[in-house]
Motif scaffolding. Sequence first.
Motif, mmCIF file in Angstrom:
data_model
loop_
_atom_site.group_PDB
_atom_site.id
_atom_site.type_symbol
_atom_site.label_atom_id
_atom_site.label_comp_id
_atom_site.label_asym_id
_atom_site.label_seq_id
_atom_site.Cartn_x
_atom_site.Cartn_y
_atom_site.Cartn_z
ATOM 1 N N LYS A 189 7.791 -8.388 3.075
ATOM 2 C CA LYS A 189 8.019 -6.955 3.259
ATOM 3 C C LYS A 189 8.084 -6.266 1.899
ATOM 4 O O LYS A 189 8.442 -6.880 0.894
ATOM 5 C CB LYS A 189 9.333 -6.700 3.994
ATOM 6 C CG LYS A 189 9.418 -7.289 5.393
ATOM 7 C CD LYS A 189 10.787 -7.019 5.997
ATOM 8 C CE LYS A 189 10.920 -7.620 7.387
ATOM 9 N NZ LYS A 189 12.259 -7.343 7.969
ATOM 10 N N TYR A 190 7.739 -5.007 1.913
ATOM 11 C CA TYR A 190 8.011 -4.089 0.793
ATOM 12 C C TYR A 190 7.226 -4.400 -0.491
ATOM 13 O O TYR A 190 7.534 -3.833 -1.544
ATOM 14 C CB TYR A 190 9.510 -4.063 0.449
ATOM 15 C CG TYR A 190 10.416 -4.038 1.647
ATOM 16 C CD1 TYR A 190 10.188 -3.146 2.702
ATOM 17 C CD2 TYR A 190 11.499 -4.903 1.751
ATOM 18 C CE1 TYR A 190 11.013 -3.126 3.811
ATOM 19 C CE2 TYR A 190 12.340 -4.894 2.851
ATOM 20 C CZ TYR A 190 12.083 -3.997 3.890
ATOM 21 O OH TYR A 190 12.890 -3.981 4.992
ATOM 22 N N ASN A 198 8.761 -3.745 10.359
ATOM 23 C CA ASN A 198 9.512 -3.887 9.122
ATOM 24 C C ASN A 198 9.735 -2.554 8.432
ATOM 25 O O ASN A 198 10.429 -2.486 7.430
ATOM 26 C CB ASN A 198 8.820 -4.870 8.167
ATOM 27 C CG ASN A 198 7.472 -4.377 7.689
ATOM 28 O OD1 ASN A 198 7.122 -3.233 7.887
ATOM 29 N ND2 ASN A 198 6.722 -5.273 7.055
ATOM 30 N N THR A 255 11.380 -11.525 0.271
ATOM 31 C CA THR A 255 11.470 -10.351 1.153
ATOM 32 C C THR A 255 10.975 -10.645 2.557
ATOM 33 O O THR A 255 11.059 -9.785 3.435
ATOM 34 C CB THR A 255 10.645 -9.176 0.593
ATOM 35 O OG1 THR A 255 9.280 -9.579 0.476
ATOM 36 C CG2 THR A 255 11.183 -8.706 -0.745
ATOM 37 N N ALA A 263 14.479 -8.571 -4.349
ATOM 38 C CA ALA A 263 14.275 -8.567 -2.898
ATOM 39 C C ALA A 263 15.525 -8.088 -2.169
ATOM 40 O O ALA A 263 15.435 -7.331 -1.183
ATOM 41 C CB ALA A 263 13.889 -9.967 -2.430
ATOM 42 N N LEU A 301 15.578 -4.385 -2.375
ATOM 43 C CA LEU A 301 14.578 -3.776 -1.489
ATOM 44 C C LEU A 301 15.018 -3.848 -0.030
ATOM 45 O O LEU A 301 14.818 -2.903 0.740
ATOM 46 C CB LEU A 301 13.227 -4.477 -1.676
ATOM 47 C CG LEU A 301 12.546 -4.281 -3.041
ATOM 48 C CD1 LEU A 301 11.307 -5.162 -3.136
ATOM 49 C CD2 LEU A 301 12.179 -2.819 -3.258
ATOM 50 N N HIS A 302 15.600 -4.961 0.358
ATOM 51 C CA HIS A 302 16.122 -5.082 1.722
ATOM 52 C C HIS A 302 17.211 -4.049 1.973
ATOM 53 O O HIS A 302 17.301 -3.459 3.057
ATOM 54 C CB HIS A 302 16.661 -6.492 1.961
ATOM 55 C CG HIS A 302 15.627 -7.477 2.373
ATOM 56 N ND1 HIS A 302 14.893 -7.368 3.533
ATOM 57 C CD2 HIS A 302 15.184 -8.616 1.758
ATOM 58 C CE1 HIS A 302 14.059 -8.376 3.643
ATOM 59 N NE2 HIS A 302 14.204 -9.150 2.578
#
Length: 827
Positions: free
Chosen positions: A185-186, A28, A182, A152, A155-156
């Motif tokens: 992730k992150y 990721n 997400t 999200a 962030l993606h």
Amino acid sequence: MKFSSLILTLLVPCSHQVAFSPRINNSNSANINNIFSSLPSLTDSIFKVVEHPSERGAIVLKAPVDQEGVELYIAIDSESYGHVKRPGNGGIRLLNYESTKDAIDDAVRLAKGMTRKHDMFRTGFSGAKVVVDTNHKDLSSIERKSLMENTAAALHALEGGMYTGCDLNTGDKDMDYLVEATGEKYVLAGRNSRVDTNVATASSVIGSILGTVEASTGSRDLSKLTFTVQGCGKVGSTVAKELVRLGANHVQTCDLFPEAANIEGCTPITSWEKTSCDFLVPCANSLAITESVAKTFPEGIKYCVGATNSPFANQKAKDIFNERGVMHIPESISSAGAILADSVEWHNIDLYQTVEPALMYGWIRDISREKANDLVLHAEKQSSAVDSTLHKVIPDRDGEAVGSTFTEWIEENSSQTDTLIIGGGMAGTATAFSLAEKGQKSILVEQGSSLAPSNASSNGDSRMYRKMYSSEFFSKMQTKALSRWEDVEKSSGQSLLQENGLLFYGEDTGETVEGSVLGAKQVMENLNLPHRFFETGDEIADAYPALEGCRGKPYSGVCEDTAGHIRASKACNAMAKAAGDKCEIKLNSRIVSFIADGEKRDEKMKNKVVAVTENGDTIIADNAVIACGPWTNKMLEIANLPKLNLEVWQIQWAHYEVDSDFADSIPQAFHFRKESNIDGGLYYVFPASATESVNCAEGKSIVKVGVDFPTGKPLEHMESFDFNGSQDVLNLMDEWVAEHLPSVGKRVDSQCHPYTMTSDSYFVMDKIHPNVALFSGGSGRAFKFGPLIGDCISSLLMDEEAPVDLTPFSAQRSATSLSNKEEVLLN
């Protein structure tokens, strides 16, 4: 297997084996190397650039939001913008800003500040911040799930160029939404982990305080310092409690919500900026220290170290403090706890989610202490030189991220010993002494600031010793114990016992927790022990003029002239001293994790005990002794061992003033009278020679008077213990003194200490696990047997014959009612 790996397998459940690869190598995060170079194209289609890096050193991106009155900004420090190996990191802040400009200004300021924090410790990140500006003054009206889904998406779009978590007005529920949106992730928010990022931040504050004091004074001693904690939220309240635990002289607390400042051991104040202190600890909103506050803050302030980001309203305010010689540790050090935890979480998610939190907090405290100490020394203890020397404590960006050093720190702060002893009272120190005589090493852990601390059962100037029991068994035990007390005195070079006789007198009450007059007389006769018997109250008054109140009463009495008192606190210290270098003592240290059988985690640790303290120390031992008095069941709960049927009694005593000329006539005595309502009927007095720690006026002496019945109902634990005691019981004591010791003067103080009791008044002294022994339930009668109890416990640990029959002290007897008895593992 390396020692550190063994430790980790013990501290991490088997279902969560630790993987030591940084998250940057996870799939990721595969695009991190390319993310910054691709940002321009991303901003064309997804973000709107509202501020370029050339303006103030940070790029600010505006992301789309699906609800009215809400704007989402992401600020990324230009020093991370374009850096291929250092993603941005910073939390999500939600506020009703006065203007869009204020929101963007805050985003830039916070992102730059985050870079300073990350650089200070080389976390592997650079600075970034998510700022959500809303025109809704009522933040509860915001649709949180939708907002996190929009976050999200942003962030993606950054594809791993930023990791985020909680900040002001965002919490665990928001992070749940964000993680779901997400795809896990992150997000670095301590999810699925017992690590509390608020406690982590508090740990960096405490570490920075200790490092500052250490560099400035050569010691970490806080006992002469007064602290003001400004802001008592999750971080500030934790800091205040830790300062109390570490022995600060005085901790003042202040909060916008006054009830939040009511913290045990602290003094709430209403105006932090007008109350003098040595140490200001800002843990509230930013910019609170204005030029006016800096100028007018009361004289005597020496230090300013806290959790607040940007505590100074402007540079001028900071300069004023510098001119006044106030040593300030930048928040890039003192408030870095959460991002230090993030570094571990990012580097090794499995370890972060399963590690004992105290290890994390101890590591953060340690590296923050070292950093603050280094800075103060580089600045040559001059507040005005801090900023100009700050670069000297900032590591190069190239190198191992600080999070990867956590496992090494765990190993460095781990120790092995023969026996772990939990509790530094009579039983713990006696066990250390006995084991040392047998060549066995031990580590003794005591949560208080001293052995026999002031809140524990073993504390004080005096405890009685006597053979005068209603039980021949205990009378014979005392004879053996007196021989061992002589050994302690010889080994320690201290005089601990003073013979001054003991009188039992009063009504025929039948047997009590302390026996009875007639029962003691019978045992003295049966064992042919020297004693004197008084048939009437008049005979007692004739023999002891100070007890004139006995005249005309239907009393009898028995006296053992060879009885006396033990200097209690001194005795605990003497036994520890006699143990010498065989016993390592850890004070201000509480066990927070205890594994009785290491084999359950790793076969190489068969029959090992593994414990972790709140300071982050790991202790591996062949055996353990639980000897922590009223905290016994709490410790058994931590160890996942069955609890015992114990009660905690609140026992009161006090000191009274008496003319020195008269003091010598007051005997050591125990009075028995029949119970009546709250009056349990058992009173005692020690002679003036038994009190050493209380100062008195010239021509005056001090005698100790107490009761041997509980104040209020017996308790199950210490959480509800009232160290103030009861005024009603004090009134009973005053009335007793007036009746029985009419020449004694005013009461000068009062104390309330815990006694751990069993229903049959016999101790618990037994093995409760193949390599765990326990002593508890002293029932107010154990101290006199001190070194003999140590011998009994050491014999249990070493599978030797005990010096006395331990059957009456079994943990499995009906009086102690071991819960879940079938779960107790015995050899």
